[in-house]
Enzyme design. Sequence first.
Site, PDB file in Angstrom:
ATOM      1  N   ASN A   1     114.794  20.852 -55.796  1.00 29.50           N
ATOM      2  CA  ASN A   1     115.726  19.725 -55.953  1.00 29.50           C
ATOM      3  C   ASN A   1     116.357  19.855 -57.336  1.00 29.50           C
ATOM      4  O   ASN A   1     115.756  19.481 -58.340  1.00 29.50           O
ATOM      5  CB  ASN A   1     114.974  18.400 -55.799  1.00 29.50           C
ATOM      6  CG  ASN A   1     115.890  17.188 -55.913  1.00 29.50           C
ATOM      7  OD1 ASN A   1     117.063  17.299 -56.239  1.00 29.50           O
ATOM      8  ND2 ASN A   1     115.331  16.017 -55.662  1.00 29.50           N
TER       9      ASN A   1
ATOM     10  N   LYS B   1     113.237  19.801 -59.889  1.00 26.70           N
ATOM     11  CA  LYS B   1     111.954  19.406 -59.297  1.00 26.70           C
ATOM     12  C   LYS B   1     111.594  20.426 -58.226  1.00 26.70           C
ATOM     13  O   LYS B   1     112.474  20.938 -57.527  1.00 26.70           O
ATOM     14  CB  LYS B   1     112.055  18.017 -58.658  1.00 26.70           C
ATOM     15  CG  LYS B   1     112.370  16.890 -59.621  1.00 26.70           C
ATOM     16  CD  LYS B   1     112.488  15.583 -58.851  1.00 26.70           C
ATOM     17  CE  LYS B   1     112.930  14.442 -59.752  1.00 26.70           C
ATOM     18  NZ  LYS B   1     113.155  13.186 -58.992  1.00 26.70           N
TER      19      LYS B   1
ATOM     20  N   ARG C   1     117.441  20.691 -51.513  1.00 24.32           N
ATOM     21  CA  ARG C   1     118.098  19.404 -51.324  1.00 24.32           C
ATOM     22  C   ARG C   1     119.541  19.532 -51.804  1.00 24.32           C
ATOM     23  O   ARG C   1     119.798  19.920 -52.939  1.00 24.32           O
ATOM     24  CB  ARG C   1     117.391  18.318 -52.143  1.00 24.32           C
ATOM     25  CG  ARG C   1     118.066  16.952 -52.012  1.00 24.32           C
ATOM     26  CD  ARG C   1     117.649  16.019 -53.118  1.00 24.32           C
ATOM     27  NE  ARG C   1     118.299  14.716 -52.975  1.00 24.32           N
ATOM     28  CZ  ARG C   1     118.654  13.945 -53.988  1.00 24.32           C
ATOM     29  NH1 ARG C   1     118.435  14.344 -55.223  1.00 24.32           N
ATOM     30  NH2 ARG C   1     119.224  12.784 -53.783  1.00 24.32           N
TER      31      ARG C   1
ATOM     32  N   HIS D   1     120.465   9.370 -49.591  1.00 28.30           N
ATOM     33  CA  HIS D   1     119.013   9.169 -49.379  1.00 28.30           C
ATOM     34  C   HIS D   1     118.630   9.449 -47.920  1.00 28.30           C
ATOM     35  O   HIS D   1     117.640   8.937 -47.416  1.00 28.30           O
ATOM     36  CB  HIS D   1     118.563   7.740 -49.734  1.00 28.30           C
ATOM     37  CG  HIS D   1     118.720   7.381 -51.177  1.00 28.30           C
ATOM     38  ND1 HIS D   1     119.080   6.110 -51.581  1.00 28.30           N
ATOM     39  CD2 HIS D   1     118.567   8.100 -52.307  1.00 28.30           C
ATOM     40  CE1 HIS D   1     119.146   6.067 -52.906  1.00 28.30           C
ATOM     41  NE2 HIS D   1     118.828   7.266 -53.368  1.00 28.30           N
TER      42      HIS D   1
ATOM     43  N   HIS E   1     115.362   1.624 -49.084  1.00 26.55           N
ATOM     44  CA  HIS E   1     114.957   2.625 -50.080  1.00 26.55           C
ATOM     45  C   HIS E   1     115.315   2.052 -51.451  1.00 26.55           C
ATOM     46  O   HIS E   1     116.484   2.066 -51.856  1.00 26.55           O
ATOM     47  CB  HIS E   1     115.687   3.941 -49.820  1.00 26.55           C
ATOM     48  CG  HIS E   1     115.385   5.015 -50.828  1.00 26.55           C
ATOM     49  ND1 HIS E   1     114.607   6.128 -50.537  1.00 26.55           N
ATOM     50  CD2 HIS E   1     115.752   5.153 -52.130  1.00 26.55           C
ATOM     51  CE1 HIS E   1     114.521   6.891 -51.614  1.00 26.55           C
ATOM     52  NE2 HIS E   1     115.210   6.317 -52.595  1.00 26.55           N
TER      53      HIS E   1
ATOM     54  N   GLY F   1     114.730   2.357 -55.246  1.00 27.34           N
ATOM     55  CA  GLY F   1     114.310   3.019 -56.465  1.00 27.34           C
ATOM     56  C   GLY F   1     115.322   2.684 -57.543  1.00 27.34           C
ATOM     57  O   GLY F   1     115.949   1.626 -57.501  1.00 27.34           O
TER      58      GLY F   1
ATOM     59  N   ARG G   1     123.661   1.020 -61.407  1.00 33.52           N
ATOM     60  CA  ARG G   1     124.898   0.975 -60.631  1.00 33.52           C
ATOM     61  C   ARG G   1     125.158  -0.441 -60.117  1.00 33.52           C
ATOM     62  O   ARG G   1     124.224  -1.145 -59.717  1.00 33.52           O
ATOM     63  CB  ARG G   1     124.833   1.939 -59.448  1.00 33.52           C
ATOM     64  CG  ARG G   1     124.669   3.398 -59.832  1.00 33.52           C
ATOM     65  CD  ARG G   1     124.625   4.272 -58.580  1.00 33.52           C
ATOM     66  NE  ARG G   1     124.122   5.596 -58.892  1.00 33.52           N
ATOM     67  CZ  ARG G   1     123.217   6.256 -58.149  1.00 33.52           C
ATOM     68  NH1 ARG G   1     122.728   5.699 -57.055  1.00 33.52           N
ATOM     69  NH2 ARG G   1     122.811   7.455 -58.504  1.00 33.52           N
TER      70      ARG G   1
ATOM     71  N   ASP H   1     113.967  -1.139 -65.351  1.00 32.94           N
ATOM     72  CA  ASP H   1     112.605  -0.964 -64.848  1.00 32.94           C
ATOM     73  C   ASP H   1     112.141  -2.297 -64.272  1.00 32.94           C
ATOM     74  O   ASP H   1     112.011  -3.280 -64.999  1.00 32.94           O
ATOM     75  CB  ASP H   1     111.678  -0.512 -65.988  1.00 32.94           C
ATOM     76  CG  ASP H   1     110.295  -0.140 -65.504  1.00 32.94           C
ATOM     77  OD1 ASP H   1     109.754  -0.836 -64.617  1.00 32.94           O
ATOM     78  OD2 ASP H   1     109.720   0.834 -66.023  1.00 32.94           O
TER      79      ASP H   1
ATOM     80  N   VAL I   1     110.409   1.079 -56.277  1.00 34.00           N
ATOM     81  CA  VAL I   1     110.368  -0.385 -56.277  1.00 34.00           C
ATOM     82  C   VAL I   1     109.846  -0.897 -54.943  1.00 34.00           C
ATOM     83  O   VAL I   1     108.971  -1.774 -54.892  1.00 34.00           O
ATOM     84  CB  VAL I   1     111.762  -0.969 -56.580  1.00 34.00           C
ATOM     85  CG1 VAL I   1     111.758  -2.494 -56.447  1.00 34.00           C
ATOM     86  CG2 VAL I   1     112.216  -0.573 -57.984  1.00 34.00           C
ATOM     87  N   GLY I   2     110.361  -0.370 -53.862  1.00 31.82           N
ATOM     88  CA  GLY I   2     109.959  -0.830 -52.540  1.00 31.82           C
ATOM     89  C   GLY I   2     108.477  -0.675 -52.267  1.00 31.82           C
ATOM     90  O   GLY I   2     107.858  -1.522 -51.616  1.00 31.82           O
ATOM     91  N   GLU I   3     107.883   0.397 -52.785  1.00 34.85           N
ATOM     92  CA  GLU I   3     106.463   0.666 -52.535  1.00 34.85           C
ATOM     93  C   GLU I   3     105.537  -0.108 -53.475  1.00 34.85           C
ATOM     94  O   GLU I   3     104.381  -0.369 -53.124  1.00 34.85           O
ATOM     95  CB  GLU I   3     106.186   2.164 -52.677  1.00 34.85           C
ATOM     96  CG  GLU I   3     106.853   3.014 -51.604  1.00 34.85           C
ATOM     97  CD  GLU I   3     106.770   4.505 -51.905  1.00 34.85           C
ATOM     98  OE1 GLU I   3     105.814   4.920 -52.595  1.00 34.85           O
ATOM     99  OE2 GLU I   3     107.671   5.247 -51.484  1.00 34.85           O
ATOM    100  N   ASN I   4     106.037  -0.450 -54.662  1.00 28.98           N
ATOM    101  CA  ASN I   4     105.134  -0.975 -55.694  1.00 28.98           C
ATOM    102  C   ASN I   4     105.397  -2.400 -56.153  1.00 28.98           C
ATOM    103  O   ASN I   4     104.513  -3.011 -56.761  1.00 28.98           O
ATOM    104  CB  ASN I   4     105.196  -0.049 -56.920  1.00 28.98           C
ATOM    105  CG  ASN I   4     104.707   1.349 -56.607  1.00 28.98           C
ATOM    106  OD1 ASN I   4     103.557   1.544 -56.244  1.00 28.98           O
ATOM    107  ND2 ASN I   4     105.588   2.338 -56.722  1.00 28.98           N
TER     108      ASN I   4
ATOM    109  N   GLU J   1     110.315  12.760 -49.450  1.00 25.96           N
ATOM    110  CA  GLU J   1     111.517  13.554 -49.222  1.00 25.96           C
ATOM    111  C   GLU J   1     111.226  15.047 -49.255  1.00 25.96           C
ATOM    112  O   GLU J   1     111.817  15.822 -48.506  1.00 25.96           O
ATOM    113  CB  GLU J   1     112.580  13.184 -50.251  1.00 25.96           C
ATOM    114  CG  GLU J   1     113.092  11.755 -50.079  1.00 25.96           C
ATOM    115  CD  GLU J   1     114.041  11.324 -51.168  1.00 25.96           C
ATOM    116  OE1 GLU J   1     115.253  11.532 -51.005  1.00 25.96           O
ATOM    117  OE2 GLU J   1     113.575  10.772 -52.179  1.00 25.96           O
TER     118      GLU J   1
END
Length: 405
Positions: free
Chosen positions: A12, A19, A95, A184, A212, A214, A245, A286, A335-338, A388
């Site tokens: 990526n 990455k 990616r 995404h 999603h 983040g 954004r 954050d 964000v969605g997971e945590n 991903e």
Amino acid sequence: MSSSPTRVLVLNSGSSSLKYQLLDMRDSSRLAVGLVERIGEQTSRLKHTHVTNGDTREQNGPIADHEAALKAVAEELSRDGLGLDSPELAAIGHRVVHGGMFFTEPTLIDDQVLTEVERLIPVAPLHNPANLTGIRTAQSLRPELPQVAVFDTAFHTTMPESAARYAIDPKIADRHRIRRYGFHGTSHAYVSRETARLLGKDPADVNVIVLHLGNGASASAVEGGRCVDTSMGLTPLEGLVMGTRSGDLDPAVIFHLERVGGMSTDEIDTLLNKRSGLFGLCGDNDMREIRRRVDAGDEEAKLAFDIYIHRLKKYIGAYYAVLGRVDAVAFTAGVGENAAPVREAAVAGLEGLGLAVDAELNAVRGDGPRLISPEGARVKVAVVPTDEELEIATQTYALVEKNSR
């Protein structure tokens, strides 16, 4: 050792980062993971982890470009006996952020593919050039190895024209490739499928709203495994409020900033992409810090959080209407997971639509997919960690295996 190679290296390439993950597709296990950041600077850093034995190594110092970065990664992999010259390596999966309408599925990379990805640079100026550099560097290191492009936009190419078209002159739109592409996509594909699995159903029988969330954030409406709408558009700027954004904005704001504010196109671009969203509203992008400030009574942070949630809730309602029937809403990404408060606030007041979270289940942290809605809820609310890299590796390996038969 298997009779045919089973490893896939996922790359990526960002504008100043690389990455990577090496996976064995026999059991989808990770063999090595790493990150090269600040490429082109004196303070470059490479962090590499050999997952099997847990050994982590770090390099600090200048890495001139992506070619040097990938060569450094290859050396680290070789130190662990996992080098790019290994006969166990089946393919490299890349990616690629923008595939336009031309690429609707994973694609073996050849000169024609590279030319088309290059032609799409005007609609993805930050991402596609870096993706191309990563591909060309990998090709130079293993020219005979299959290289596969997996496109962020591909999952969204199933949107009907009524969702993908903007209401502008079609001739002008087509000439300049202006339409809603979405991003995404690998995450939305993976999470929608894993949500169906969590419900014990076939993806073809499930309607899911995927969120999603983040630093970049997007929503999608997935009907029977196919995307029918998504919040990002021509670029990743449209849609939800994000870390930096703005998301949805009256286009006339841009004209106003130019005519009345005296701002240049580049200044407006920087404002909307890098100095807006949560960061623009309260100086933080954050969510953990924003929630800490909210809990401490900070009104600026509270307004930023409320604007973020208001936009998110609007998209949940809109996609509920688009789908007609919703089986689950799935939260994913950082964000969605945590962030339990985000999940709770996003569905608060939507009980009439069958949406609710169980406070105790929502507060529990976990690594795997899980339901956080009350037992017997009409619409399930789920937390589904995205992956991903695994999605890219799975699509890459499936294509290579199919072509080798």
